[in-house]
Design an enzyme around this catalytic site. Structure first.
Site, mmCIF file in Angstrom:
data_model
loop_
_atom_site.group_PDB
_atom_site.id
_atom_site.type_symbol
_atom_site.label_atom_id
_atom_site.label_comp_id
_atom_site.label_asym_id
_atom_site.label_seq_id
_atom_site.Cartn_x
_atom_site.Cartn_y
_atom_site.Cartn_z
ATOM 1 C CG HIS A 57 53.879 29.046 30.066
ATOM 2 N ND1 HIS A 57 54.461 28.071 30.850
ATOM 3 C CD2 HIS A 57 53.808 28.534 28.813
ATOM 4 C CE1 HIS A 57 54.737 27.021 30.096
ATOM 5 N NE2 HIS A 57 54.354 27.272 28.853
ATOM 6 C CG HIS B 284 51.182 27.844 25.302
ATOM 7 N ND1 HIS B 284 52.088 28.816 24.936
ATOM 8 C CD2 HIS B 284 51.904 26.827 25.821
ATOM 9 C CE1 HIS B 284 53.306 28.405 25.225
ATOM 10 N NE2 HIS B 284 53.218 27.189 25.765
#
Length: 169
Positions: free
Chosen positions: A74, A89
């Site tokens: 992620h 992110h």
């Protein structure tokens, strides 16, 4: 098309290096203060910007090296040849998905080219699981302390719109 350090001269003879960072994902660029997580919104991870993505593809904003890919895919840290590092992110608390909904196309140590797909992610899946997809783009390090940053908000297209201009003396 993507980020490049460019030399600029100001009134004094001091050289200024400028890096233009293009959007790594298409969507709406917003101030970092609007991220619903104090760690990002408060600048504790570094200065930057956030993008509410409209498509699930995270691209390299410049030629560089993958410094780190988070195990759950992620997030990724990409390093420019100047030493500047960006944390990309995807979403808030998405580490809890343990990689579901994310497909990484890179590993730590990979050399990447601007526009190369780093991670694909399923926006609908992430949102259905109850997580936000807002994506912070954070300058985490650059080897220097004297940085000036300009932020460019609004609609962005990955690889086509500059979101950050970082100047170093």
């Amino acid at each position: 098309m993507f980020a490049k350090w460019k030399s600029k001269k100001e009134k004094n003879p001091t050289e200024v290096l400028v890096l233009e960072i293009y959007a790594p994902v298409s969507g709406q660029a917003v101030p970092l203060s609007g991220v619903p997580d104090e760690t990002f919104a408060g600048g504790h991870m570094g200065k930057g910007i956030a993008i509410e993505p409209s498509e699930g593809r995270l691209m390299a904003p410049f030629d560089g090296k993958i410094a780190h890919v988070v195990k759950s895919s992620h997030a990724v840290i990409i390093e420019h040849s100047s030493g500047l590092q960006l944390l990309l992110h995807i979403g808030m608390d998405t580490v809890s998905l343990k990689g579901s909904g994310f497909t990484s196309h890179v590993t730590s140590g990979d050399e990447v080219k601007a526009g190369q797909t780093l991670i694909e992610f399923d926006i609908a899946f992430i949102q259905a699981a109850g997580y936000q997809t807002i994506t912070p783009v954070i300058v985490t390090s650059n080897g220097e302390t004297d940085l000036e940053m300009d932020y460019h908000y609004g609609p962005v297209v990955a690889g086509k719109v500059i979101i950050l201009t970082v100047a170093s003396r």
